[in-house]
Design a protein around this motif. Structure first.
Motif, short mmCIF file in Angstrom:
data_model
loop_
_atom_site.label_atom_id
_atom_site.label_comp_id
_atom_site.label_asym_id
_atom_site.label_seq_id
_atom_site.Cartn_x
_atom_site.Cartn_y
_atom_site.Cartn_z
N TYR A 296 -5.68 -0.70 -8.60
CA TYR A 296 -4.68 0.16 -9.22
C TYR A 296 -4.34 -0.30 -10.64
N GLN B 124 -5.45 4.98 -9.11
CA GLN B 124 -6.40 4.14 -8.38
C GLN B 124 -7.82 4.40 -8.88
N GLU C 205 1.59 6.42 -6.97
CA GLU C 205 0.44 7.24 -7.38
C GLU C 205 0.77 8.72 -7.31
N ALA C 206 1.49 9.11 -6.27
CA ALA C 206 1.88 10.52 -6.12
C ALA C 206 2.78 10.97 -7.27
N SER D 124 -11.22 0.62 -6.01
CA SER D 124 -10.02 0.83 -5.19
C SER D 124 -8.80 0.08 -5.72
N ARG E 29 0.94 4.14 -2.94
CA ARG E 29 0.67 5.55 -2.68
C ARG E 29 1.80 6.44 -3.19
N THR E 30 3.04 5.95 -3.07
CA THR E 30 4.19 6.70 -3.57
C THR E 30 4.17 6.76 -5.10
N HIS F 253 0.83 -1.20 0.00
CA HIS F 253 0.00 0.00 0.00
C HIS F 253 0.87 1.26 0.00
#
Length: 257
Positions: free
Chosen positions: A60, A53, A46-47, A58, A43-44, A39
Motif C-alpha cells: 500500500y 494498493q 482505500e475505499a 499487494s 481497506r477502509t 488489513h
C-alpha cells in the motif's frame, strides 16, 4: 482519543515517512497491531481514496484523496490567502524567492512560494516540510511563540540536514534570542549547502504567531554584507504588513506566554 482513528493516522504517517509502499505485515510490525486489524484499516482507507494498493506487490501507498485534502487545507488557509500579494511584492523587491510557512509539530510546512522574478528554472516548494531548527522560518516562529513550546522543541530531537545544521540547544537558544532582538531569523546553509534564508514572524489578530515569511536563495547573495541588512528590512516590513492584514496591531508584537 479514539484509538481506531489514531491508528489510521499512524498508518498514513508511516506510509508518508517511508516514501515507498508497505505491506500489511510490515505495517503490523511497526504499529504493534494485529494483521487483521491493519488489513481492515487499509481497506477502509482505500475505499476513501486515502491509500492505494499495488496489484502486483499487494503493498500500500498513499492515495490521491490526500491530495484533495491537502489542496482544501491550502485553499482555506487564511495566512496563505493573505500572503500571496505580499509575498509577490517581497519577491519583486528583493529579487529572491519567498516562502511562507507555518509550524506543525517540530517541522515547518511551506504553504506559499513566490518564485524569484529573475532566475533559472525553479521548483515549487509548497507542501515541503522542513525541520524547524534548520529553517529561518522555523526559528522566527519559535522565537516569538510560547516559551513552553520553545522549551519543548529545544529539548526534543534536533534534525541534521547538513554539516552546518545547529544541534546545540544552547546555541539555538542564543539564535532565538538574537531573532527576538532583531525581529528576524537567519539560516545559513543549514537545510541545503549553498542556500540561506532570512525570515520574520507573522502575527494574527490575537497577537499569536500565525506563521512566518522569508526570502530564500544562494548564501553568497542573501548573506553578503551589502545585502543582508537590506533584505532583513524588507522581510520585517513585509511581515508587519502581512500581520496588519491578519488583524494584528500596529506595534511589533513580542512573544506571548
Amino acid at each position: 482519543m479514539i484509538q481506531s482513528v489514531q491508528r489510521a493516522v499512524q498508518v498514513l504517517r508511516l506510509l508518508a515517512a517511508e516514501g515507498s509502499r508497505l505491506g500489511v505485515t510490515e505495517l503490523s510490525e511497526r504499529l504493534g497491531v494485529a494483521k487483521p486489524t491493519v488489513h481492515a484499516m487499509l481497506r477502509t482507507l482505500e475505499a476513501e481514496g486515502l491509500v492505494v494498493q499495488d496489484r502486483e506487490s499487494s503493498k500500500y501507498g498513499l492515495g490521491p484523496g490526500l491530495l484533495h485534502l491537502g489542496n482544501a487545507y491550502l485553499d482555506g488557509h487564511e495566512l496563505r490567502a493573505r500572503s500571496m500579494t505580499w509575498a509577490d511584492a517581497l519577491a519583486t523587491r528583493a529579487n529572491e524567492a519567498v516562502w511562507v510557512g507555518v509550524l506543525t509539530g517540530d517541522h515547518v510546512l511551506v504553504v506559499h512560494h513566490a518564485f524569484r522574478p529573475e532566475g533559472a528554472v525553479q521548483i515549487l516548494e509548497v507542501g515541503a516540510s522542513i525541520p524547524w531548527n534548520t529553517s529561518a522560518l522555523g526559528k522566527a516562529m519559535v522565537a516569538f511563540g510560547p516559551e513552553a513550546e520553545e522549551k519543548r522543541l529545544l529539548e526534543g530531537r534536533l534534525a541534521v540536514l547538513t554539516g552546518r545544521s545547529v544541534t546545540s540547544p544552547d546555541r539555538l537558544a542564543e539564535q532565538l534570542e538574537e531573532a527576538r532582538q532583531s525581529g528576524y531569523a537567519i539560516e545559513d546553509q543549514e537545510s541545503a549547502i549553498g542556500d540561506a534564508s532570512i525570515a520574520a514572524p507573522v502575527f494574527d489578530r490575537s497577537g499569536q504567531v500565525a506563521g512566518a515569511i522569508g526570502v530564500v536563495g544562494p548564501v553568497e547573495r542573501l548573506l553578503a554584507e551589502d545585502r543582508r541588512a537590506e533584505l532583513a528590512v524588507a522581510v520585517r516590513e513585509t511581515a508587519r504588513n502581512l500581520s496588519r492584514d491578519l488583524g494584528a496591531g500596529r506595534g511589533y508584537p513580542r512573544r506571548v506566554g
